[in-house]
Design an enzyme around this catalytic site. Structure first.
Site, PDB file in Angstrom:
ATOM      1  N   TYR A  61      51.104 136.602  90.699  1.00  0.00           N
ATOM      2  CA  TYR A  61      51.926 135.527  90.172  1.00  0.00           C
ATOM      3  C   TYR A  61      52.910 134.996  91.205  1.00  0.00           C
ATOM      4  O   TYR A  61      53.648 135.748  91.806  1.00  0.00           O
ATOM      5  CB  TYR A  61      52.718 136.001  88.947  1.00  0.00           C
ATOM      6  CG  TYR A  61      53.530 134.869  88.384  1.00  0.00           C
ATOM      7  CD1 TYR A  61      52.916 133.899  87.616  1.00  0.00           C
ATOM      8  CD2 TYR A  61      54.884 134.737  88.669  1.00  0.00           C
ATOM      9  CE1 TYR A  61      53.625 132.828  87.128  1.00  0.00           C
ATOM     10  CE2 TYR A  61      55.610 133.669  88.183  1.00  0.00           C
ATOM     11  CZ  TYR A  61      54.980 132.714  87.414  1.00  0.00           C
ATOM     12  OH  TYR A  61      55.683 131.648  86.940  1.00  0.00           O
ATOM     13  N   ASP A  81      55.820 122.927  94.525  1.00  0.00           N
ATOM     14  CA  ASP A  81      57.173 123.449  94.296  1.00  0.00           C
ATOM     15  C   ASP A  81      57.556 124.151  95.588  1.00  0.00           C
ATOM     16  O   ASP A  81      56.996 125.188  95.930  1.00  0.00           O
ATOM     17  CB  ASP A  81      57.131 124.421  93.111  1.00  0.00           C
ATOM     18  CG  ASP A  81      58.474 125.068  92.828  1.00  0.00           C
ATOM     19  OD1 ASP A  81      59.366 125.017  93.707  1.00  0.00           O
ATOM     20  OD2 ASP A  81      58.626 125.650  91.740  1.00  0.00           O
ATOM     21  N   LYS A 118      53.640 128.748  88.152  1.00  0.00           N
ATOM     22  CA  LYS A 118      52.590 128.103  87.363  1.00  0.00           C
ATOM     23  C   LYS A 118      51.958 126.987  88.174  1.00  0.00           C
ATOM     24  O   LYS A 118      52.489 126.566  89.187  1.00  0.00           O
ATOM     25  CB  LYS A 118      53.199 127.547  86.076  1.00  0.00           C
ATOM     26  CG  LYS A 118      53.022 128.492  84.902  1.00  0.00           C
ATOM     27  CD  LYS A 118      51.600 128.458  84.373  1.00  0.00           C
ATOM     28  CE  LYS A 118      51.386 129.591  83.380  1.00  0.00           C
ATOM     29  NZ  LYS A 118      49.963 129.857  83.163  1.00  0.00           N
TER      30      LYS A 118
HETATM   31  P1  13P Z   1      57.607 127.174  88.218  1.00  0.00           P
HETATM   32  O1  13P Z   1      56.134 127.470  88.249  1.00  0.00           O
HETATM   33  O2  13P Z   1      57.885 125.799  87.681  1.00  0.00           O
HETATM   34  O3  13P Z   1      58.231 127.421  89.538  1.00  0.00           O
HETATM   35  O4  13P Z   1      58.265 128.140  87.147  1.00  0.00           O
HETATM   36  C1  13P Z   1      58.213 129.517  87.376  1.00  0.00           C
HETATM   37  C2  13P Z   1      58.865 130.349  86.327  1.00  0.00           C
HETATM   38  O5  13P Z   1      58.769 131.545  86.377  1.00  0.00           O
HETATM   39  C3  13P Z   1      59.612 129.731  85.244  1.00  0.00           C
HETATM   40  O6  13P Z   1      60.204 130.684  84.411  1.00  0.00           O
HETATM   41 MG    MG Z   2      59.695 127.011  90.747  1.00  0.00          MG
HETATM   42 MG    MG Z   3      57.292 123.967  88.440  1.00  0.00          MG
END
Ligand code: 13P
Ligand code: MG
Ligand code: MG
Ligand code: 13P
Length: 382
Positions: free
Chosen positions: A230, A12, A233
């Site tokens: 964090y 990402d 994800k």
């Molecule tokens: P991603 O990991 O897909 O970037 O999503 C992060 C997030 O906080 C979604 O609410």
């Molecule tokens: Mg994202």
């Molecule tokens: Mg993502």
């Protein structure tokens, strides 16, 4: 015989209007650079896709797994894309790029990867599954069902070539150094399930047929563990081979007919149903989700990719999506309550420590009976 390696490397590096979708200009950049990669002889073929806000580079080549040139190619695309993304101020530009310097392999640097080296069979149908708003353990349930559950895969019972079962290589992703264990199925099925049920800790790395033929590869990169905090994800990918002594493609896809619960969704801190969608619906909206998976089918021949077929675009998955949204409605009504919200340990965002600090002095070893007087908080006390 020449071996073909399939490498799916993803990251990402920024998205459109929130964590929703990869902008077109990043997809175009990736296609352009991978085309150059083919012309320079680095890779044999490629396909670029998105799983929500994750840019997916599907590449074939003859250089084997963990190859520096291949990983460098992906790394350079992610960095160039992130730079362009920052200029255009797209959302979370460079999100999964956690290091300034490349050390030969994208592993441990933010991006996720699944790779598999195969001797092409007479016909080589494969599926690539790419998920957004979830974690590698999201594939435990469907991959177990494909290769180990006779109620999903009829071939385990009726096809002599599958009857002997499969070997699962499991990774304990909570360890700071690599930890793998091999478990044989069906002999050790209950032991295998004891681990695979713990989706936040044990993930499937590879599946092999008992004769050593590789059948599945899953990315196990744990992003927030690498970063120590964090940052997103660890939206995973999986490569699955089908047919001729392996589950039929229909058996592979059947494993996604139930929108099973996965961790991720809003702020990586909620459970929700994994909804299979076609590429046209590969964008996360409601509560940043629900978590989604796209599935693309290819025929591999002499290192080239014929396809894709967009599996989940099919109407056969409409009822799965309908059920997923019913489950999503039901879960959302729980708001900040567990188990919709993950437990403290699994949450990737939490205000709990600061709430506890604020109320530290107000905890007592006696049951408290409110007096009606103004409460003396550490914040308001003189
Ligand atoms: P991603 O990991 O897909 O970037 O999503 C992060 C997030 O906080 C979604 O609410
Ligand atoms: Mg994202
Ligand atoms: Mg993502
Ligand atoms: P075909 O007869 O088309 O090869 O299909 C066989 C099969 O296994 C379908 O799942």
């Amino acid at each position: 015989m020449v071996e073909t390696t399939i490498s799916v490397i993803k990251a990402d590096i920024g998205s459109l209007a929130g964590h929703v979708v990869v902008p077109d200009f990043l997809m175009e950049l990736a296609r352009k650079r991978l085309k150059e990669g083919v012309q320079k002889g680095i890779i044999k073929d490629y396909y670029v896709a998105n799983a929500g806000d994750d840019l997916e580079l599907i590449m074939t080549h003859h250089k084997g797994e963990d190859n520096e040139e291949i990983h460098q190619l992906a790394w350079d695309i992610f960095n160039e894309g992130a730079k362009l993304g920052r200029e255009k101020k797209i959302y979370a530009a460079g999100q999964d790029i956690l290091s300034d310097t490349f050390s030969g392999n994208v592993r441990g640097m933010g991006p996720g990867s699944a790779e598999m080296t195969i001797e092409e069979r007479k016909s080589e149908p494969i599926a690539i599954f790419m998920a957004d708003k979830t974690e590698p353990g999201a594939f435990n349930y469907p991959v177990f069902r494909m290769f180990a559950d006779p109620f999903n895969t009829a071939g385990l019972v009726i096809d002599p070539n599958l009857h002997q079962g499969f070997i699962f290589v499991i990774q304990d992703i909570k360890q700071s150094t690599p930890h793998f264990v091999e478990m044989r199925c069906p002999e050790e099925m209950y032991d295998l399930l004891a681990l695979l049920g713990s989706t936040s800790r044990y993930t499937i790395k590879k599946v092999y047929r008992k004769d050593g033929l590789v059948a599945a590869a899953v990315s196990t990169d744990k992003l927030h563990q690498i970063a120590g905090k964090y940052i997103g994800k660890d939206d995973p990918v999986a490569i699955i081979r089908a047919h001729s002594g392996l589950p039929a493609m229909g058996e592979v896809l059947e494993a996604f007919a139930l929108p099973h619960m996965v961790a991720g969704w809003m702020r990586g801190s909620h459970i929700g149903p994994l909804m299979p969608v076609g590429l046209k619906d590969s964008r996360c909206t409601r509560f940043d989700g629900p978590p989604r998976v796209v599935g693309l089918g290819f025929q591999v021949h002499d290192g080239l990719l014929l396809g894709p077929v967009d599996f989940f675009e099919d109407v056969a998955f409409d009822s799965t999506r309908q059920r997923a949204m019913e489950v999503a409605d039901y879960l959302r009504r729980h708001g900040p309550f567990m188990p919709h919200r993950l437990d403290e340990e699994s949450m990737e965002y939490t205000t709990l420590p600061s709430v506890l600090t604020k109320f530290e002095k107000r905890f007592s070893d006696q049951e408290i009976v409110p007096t009606g007087k103004t409460t003396d908080t550490s914040d308001s006390a003189e």
